[in-house]
Design an enzyme around this catalytic site. Structure first.
Site, mmCIF file in Angstrom:
data_model
loop_
_atom_site.group_PDB
_atom_site.id
_atom_site.type_symbol
_atom_site.label_atom_id
_atom_site.label_comp_id
_atom_site.label_asym_id
_atom_site.label_seq_id
_atom_site.Cartn_x
_atom_site.Cartn_y
_atom_site.Cartn_z
ATOM 1 N N LYS A 132 -6.829 5.265 -13.216
ATOM 2 C CA LYS A 132 -8.066 5.911 -12.771
ATOM 3 C C LYS A 132 -8.307 5.451 -11.338
ATOM 4 O O LYS A 132 -8.131 4.278 -11.013
ATOM 5 C CB LYS A 132 -9.217 5.486 -13.680
ATOM 6 C CG LYS A 132 -10.560 5.993 -13.225
ATOM 7 C CD LYS A 132 -11.415 6.419 -14.392
ATOM 8 C CE LYS A 132 -12.644 7.170 -13.910
ATOM 9 N NZ LYS A 132 -12.362 8.545 -13.505
ATOM 10 N N TYR A 133 -8.670 6.368 -10.463
ATOM 11 C CA TYR A 133 -8.962 6.010 -9.079
ATOM 12 C C TYR A 133 -10.447 5.672 -9.000
ATOM 13 O O TYR A 133 -11.304 6.518 -9.229
ATOM 14 C CB TYR A 133 -8.624 7.184 -8.155
ATOM 15 C CG TYR A 133 -8.792 6.852 -6.686
ATOM 16 C CD1 TYR A 133 -7.969 5.923 -6.064
ATOM 17 C CD2 TYR A 133 -9.768 7.483 -5.914
ATOM 18 C CE1 TYR A 133 -8.113 5.620 -4.727
ATOM 19 C CE2 TYR A 133 -9.924 7.181 -4.572
ATOM 20 C CZ TYR A 133 -9.082 6.245 -3.989
ATOM 21 O OH TYR A 133 -9.234 5.947 -2.662
ATOM 22 N N LEU A 134 -10.740 4.394 -8.727
ATOM 23 C CA LEU A 134 -12.144 3.972 -8.717
ATOM 24 C C LEU A 134 -12.825 4.439 -7.432
ATOM 25 O O LEU A 134 -12.254 4.362 -6.354
ATOM 26 C CB LEU A 134 -12.244 2.451 -8.870
ATOM 27 C CG LEU A 134 -11.658 1.862 -10.166
ATOM 28 C CD1 LEU A 134 -11.964 0.383 -10.272
ATOM 29 C CD2 LEU A 134 -12.193 2.575 -11.406
ATOM 30 N N ASN A 156 0.145 -11.437 -7.063
ATOM 31 C CA ASN A 156 1.149 -11.834 -6.068
ATOM 32 C C ASN A 156 1.614 -13.245 -6.398
ATOM 33 O O ASN A 156 0.801 -14.170 -6.501
ATOM 34 C CB ASN A 156 0.574 -11.797 -4.650
ATOM 35 C CG ASN A 156 0.421 -10.370 -4.132
ATOM 36 O OD1 ASN A 156 -0.507 -10.067 -3.406
ATOM 37 N ND2 ASN A 156 1.310 -9.490 -4.514
ATOM 38 N N VAL A 167 -1.050 -13.867 3.049
ATOM 39 C CA VAL A 167 -1.460 -13.938 4.457
ATOM 40 C C VAL A 167 -2.857 -14.565 4.558
ATOM 41 O O VAL A 167 -3.112 -15.436 5.384
ATOM 42 C CB VAL A 167 -1.444 -12.519 5.076
ATOM 43 C CG1 VAL A 167 -2.033 -12.528 6.474
ATOM 44 C CG2 VAL A 167 -0.032 -11.957 5.091
ATOM 45 N N GLY A 213 0.797 -1.224 0.000
ATOM 46 C CA GLY A 213 0.000 0.000 0.000
ATOM 47 C C GLY A 213 0.835 1.283 0.000
ATOM 48 O O GLY A 213 0.302 2.379 0.139
ATOM 49 N N GLU A 258 -5.206 -10.026 -8.109
ATOM 50 C CA GLU A 258 -6.009 -9.054 -7.358
ATOM 51 C C GLU A 258 -6.766 -8.127 -8.309
ATOM 52 O O GLU A 258 -6.185 -7.595 -9.259
ATOM 53 C CB GLU A 258 -5.113 -8.219 -6.444
ATOM 54 C CG GLU A 258 -4.410 -9.043 -5.389
ATOM 55 C CD GLU A 258 -3.757 -8.195 -4.304
ATOM 56 O OE1 GLU A 258 -3.592 -8.703 -3.192
ATOM 57 O OE2 GLU A 258 -3.403 -7.030 -4.569
ATOM 58 N N ARG A 307 3.183 -15.515 -4.764
ATOM 59 C CA ARG A 307 3.570 -16.213 -3.528
ATOM 60 C C ARG A 307 2.307 -16.571 -2.762
ATOM 61 O O ARG A 307 1.213 -16.187 -3.155
ATOM 62 C CB ARG A 307 4.417 -15.267 -2.671
ATOM 63 C CG ARG A 307 3.681 -13.934 -2.458
ATOM 64 C CD ARG A 307 4.252 -13.074 -1.384
ATOM 65 N NE ARG A 307 3.723 -11.722 -1.425
ATOM 66 C CZ ARG A 307 2.571 -11.324 -0.918
ATOM 67 N NH1 ARG A 307 1.752 -12.197 -0.345
ATOM 68 N NH2 ARG A 307 2.173 -10.068 -0.994
HETATM 69 P P1 ADP Z 1 0.066 -3.009 -3.059
HETATM 70 O O1 ADP Z 1 0.914 -3.898 -3.892
HETATM 71 O O2 ADP Z 1 0.833 -1.880 -2.463
HETATM 72 O O3 ADP Z 1 -0.775 -3.758 -2.075
HETATM 73 P P2 ADP Z 1 -2.235 -2.747 -4.863
HETATM 74 O O4 ADP Z 1 -2.120 -2.383 -6.285
HETATM 75 O O5 ADP Z 1 -2.544 -4.178 -4.530
HETATM 76 O O6 ADP Z 1 -0.905 -2.288 -4.098
HETATM 77 O O7 ADP Z 1 -3.353 -1.836 -4.151
HETATM 78 C C1 ADP Z 1 -3.606 -1.902 -2.764
HETATM 79 C C2 ADP Z 1 -4.923 -1.228 -2.456
HETATM 80 O O8 ADP Z 1 -4.929 0.155 -2.902
HETATM 81 C C3 ADP Z 1 -6.127 -1.834 -3.155
HETATM 82 O O9 ADP Z 1 -6.642 -2.956 -2.462
HETATM 83 C C4 ADP Z 1 -7.110 -0.662 -3.173
HETATM 84 O O10 ADP Z 1 -7.706 -0.503 -1.917
HETATM 85 C C5 ADP Z 1 -6.196 0.537 -3.399
HETATM 86 N N1 ADP Z 1 -6.097 0.872 -4.846
HETATM 87 C C6 ADP Z 1 -5.109 0.513 -5.690
HETATM 88 N N2 ADP Z 1 -5.348 0.963 -6.945
HETATM 89 C C7 ADP Z 1 -6.525 1.628 -6.913
HETATM 90 C C8 ADP Z 1 -7.346 2.319 -7.897
HETATM 91 N N3 ADP Z 1 -6.962 2.419 -9.168
HETATM 92 N N4 ADP Z 1 -8.528 2.860 -7.476
HETATM 93 C C9 ADP Z 1 -8.907 2.761 -6.172
HETATM 94 N N5 ADP Z 1 -8.180 2.143 -5.219
HETATM 95 C C10 ADP Z 1 -7.015 1.577 -5.555
#
Ligand code: ADP
Length: 446
Positions: A201-203, A289, A294, A165, A275, A291
């Site tokens: 794009k941020y959903l 991922n 958790v 994150g 994911e 691997r």
């Molecule tokens: P990391 O590898 O750091 O865990 P991720 O790509 O899996 O990164 O994203 C972790 C979390 O960040 C997601 O579960 C979601 O909550 C948020 N997130 C990531 N990308 C987006 C997006 N494009 N829009 C909204 N939330 C996002």
């Protein structure tokens, strides 16, 4: 089958892997930092080797020290666990070159999925839908503005080599671009020693839904249903469940097929998780991922499949012992992450556990490495225990979760247990009515 496995990790995941090894009949070697000599996985292992000082950089990330331990103890395989070196392709390669089997996919697949830009491109080519965004790395504020105009606000900058994150920054409009761009780059540089970022794009209101897959060396690829990990803070998971309350059987089968098809085309071998963000009945790939994760345990509870054992067997060259039609989702499972953290601020609370009681009874599983008198060090992850409950349906599972949480006693440190107790009583959680932003929006009122 392997005779001896080195577990290159610590804490609950090291215990988890060790348990699988013991049940198969494989000897185990624990490696640990100086402060971790009294860790449960070290105490339970057949042999242990101290690999360096407390900082992860000097021990759990110290490739040469881990390789020396592997040579010294003459292991024939190494399990990387989660975090640390588990998704480091260079490590996987070097381990293999030392005639030790790395229990994971090929270094090529690890590196392909580790670079999130290459991962998105590859996955898209194999037929999996992705989140609209930049085609590759974004290199300037001006370029970011151009892309944002095209995909629409809000947008998110993410670290190309990110994880946990970190390195993510949102911009709601053009004025916020410059700041978000430089902050994301700065965080990426600090955390991953690489300041490359990309844009998506941020959903607004998606759920985080991920598909567990498992693939052997003989072309068999199976998916084990999904996990809903939408209850998060700081983009990190806190509670996971399977099946997702938001997914119909039809949608599950549809995405399962798409994923299995892509993984087969990739020639990927091992366990893995794809994911997605899920919004308005549509899936958008985020990352893979390469691997064990958790939260694999919720899938184990509903499928009855020991994913870690299967992972080890596949690495040893065995065929998958089941096919897609054997996989049945039975009832419901929820995992509560009990972290040594303040339940409001999520600031870590390392320290001595002065009293400890874990719940039991039907449908209750605890995966943990702590005991009374154990001192949680400040250096590592704050996960203390995973409480996983299983019920015949979601309603029974929630009631069981509430019951089990009420039995937990952990004194001496603050944990997230108190927050989980509130979550299982919350109407929206009970109705399955939440998304990735829900916890942060509702934390104050819980
Ligand atoms: P990391 O590898 O750091 O865990 P991720 O790509 O899996 O990164 O994203 C972790 C979390 O960040 C997601 O579960 C979601 O909550 C948020 N997130 C990531 N990308 C987006 C997006 N494009 N829009 C909204 N939330 C996002």
């Amino acid at each position: 089958m392997f005779k001896k496995i080195l577990i290159a990790n610590r804490g609950d995941i090291a215990v988890r892997v060790l348990r699988a090894c013991k049940e198969i009949g494989i000897s185990t070697v624990a490696v640990h930092s100086e402060i971790d000599s009294n860790l449960m996985n070290v105490l339970l292992a057949d042999e242990s080797v101290c690999i360096g000082p407390n900082r992860a950089m000097d021990s759990y990330l110290n490739i040469s020290a881990i390789l020396s331990a592997a040579e010294l103890t003459r292991v024939d395989a190494l399990h990387p666990g989660v975090g640390f070196l588990s998704e480091n392709s260079k490590f996987a390669k070097i381990v293999g070159e030392h005639n030790v089997k790395f229990i994971g996919p090929s270094p090529e697949h690890i590196s392909m999925m580790g670079d999130k830009i290459i991962a998105k491109k590859t996955i898209f080519e194999f037929g999996i839908p992705i989140i609209p965004g930049s085609k590759g790395e974004v290199i300037s504020v001006q370029q970011s503005i151009e892309i944002a105009k095209d995909i629409g606000y809000p947008v998110i900058f993410k670290a190309t080599n990110g994880g946990g994150g970190k390195g993510m920054k949102i911009a709601n409009n053009e004025d916020e671009i410059a700041n978000a761009f430089s902050m994301a780059k700065g965080e990426a540089k600090t955390n991953f020693n690489d300041d490359n970022v990309y844009m998506e794009k941020y959903l607004a209101n998606p759920r985080h839904i991920e598909i567990q897959i498992i693939a052997d060396n003989y072309g068999n690829v199976v998916y084990l249903g999904e996990r809903d990990c939408s209850i998060q803070r700081n983009h990190q998971k806190l509670l996971e469940e399977s099946p997702s309350p938001a997914l119909s059987k039809k949608d599950r089968e549809k995405i399962g097929k798409i994923v299995v098809n892509a993984i087969s085309k990739m020639g990927y071998v091992g366990v893995g998780t794809i994911e997605f963000l899920y919004e308005n009945n549509e899936f958008f790939f985020m990352e893979m991922n390469t691997r064990i994760q958790v939260e694999h345990s919720v899938t184990e509870m509903v499928t009855g499949i020991d994913i870690v054992k299967e992972q080890i067997r596949i690495a040893a060259g065995e065929k998958l012992s089941f096919s897609q039609s054997d996989v049945k989702i039975n009832g419901h499972a929820i995992e509560f992450r009990i972290n040594a953290e303040d339940p409001q601020t999520f600031i870590p609370t390392p320290g001595m556990i002065t009293e400890l009681y874990f719940p039991g009874g039907i449908g209750v599983r605890i995966d943990s490495h702590v005991y009374r008198g154990y001192k949680i060090p400040q250096y590592y992850d704050s996960l203390v225990a995973k409480l996983i409950v299983h019920g015949k349906d979601r309603e029974e599972c929630l009631a069981r979760g509430e019951r089990a949480l009420s039995e937990i006693v952990i004194e001496g440190i603050s944990t997230t247990t108190e927050l989980h107790k509130k979550l299982v009583q919350n109407k929206e959680v009970i109705n399955g009515d939440y998304n990735i932003h829900w916890l942060e929006r509702n934390l104050k009122n819980l």
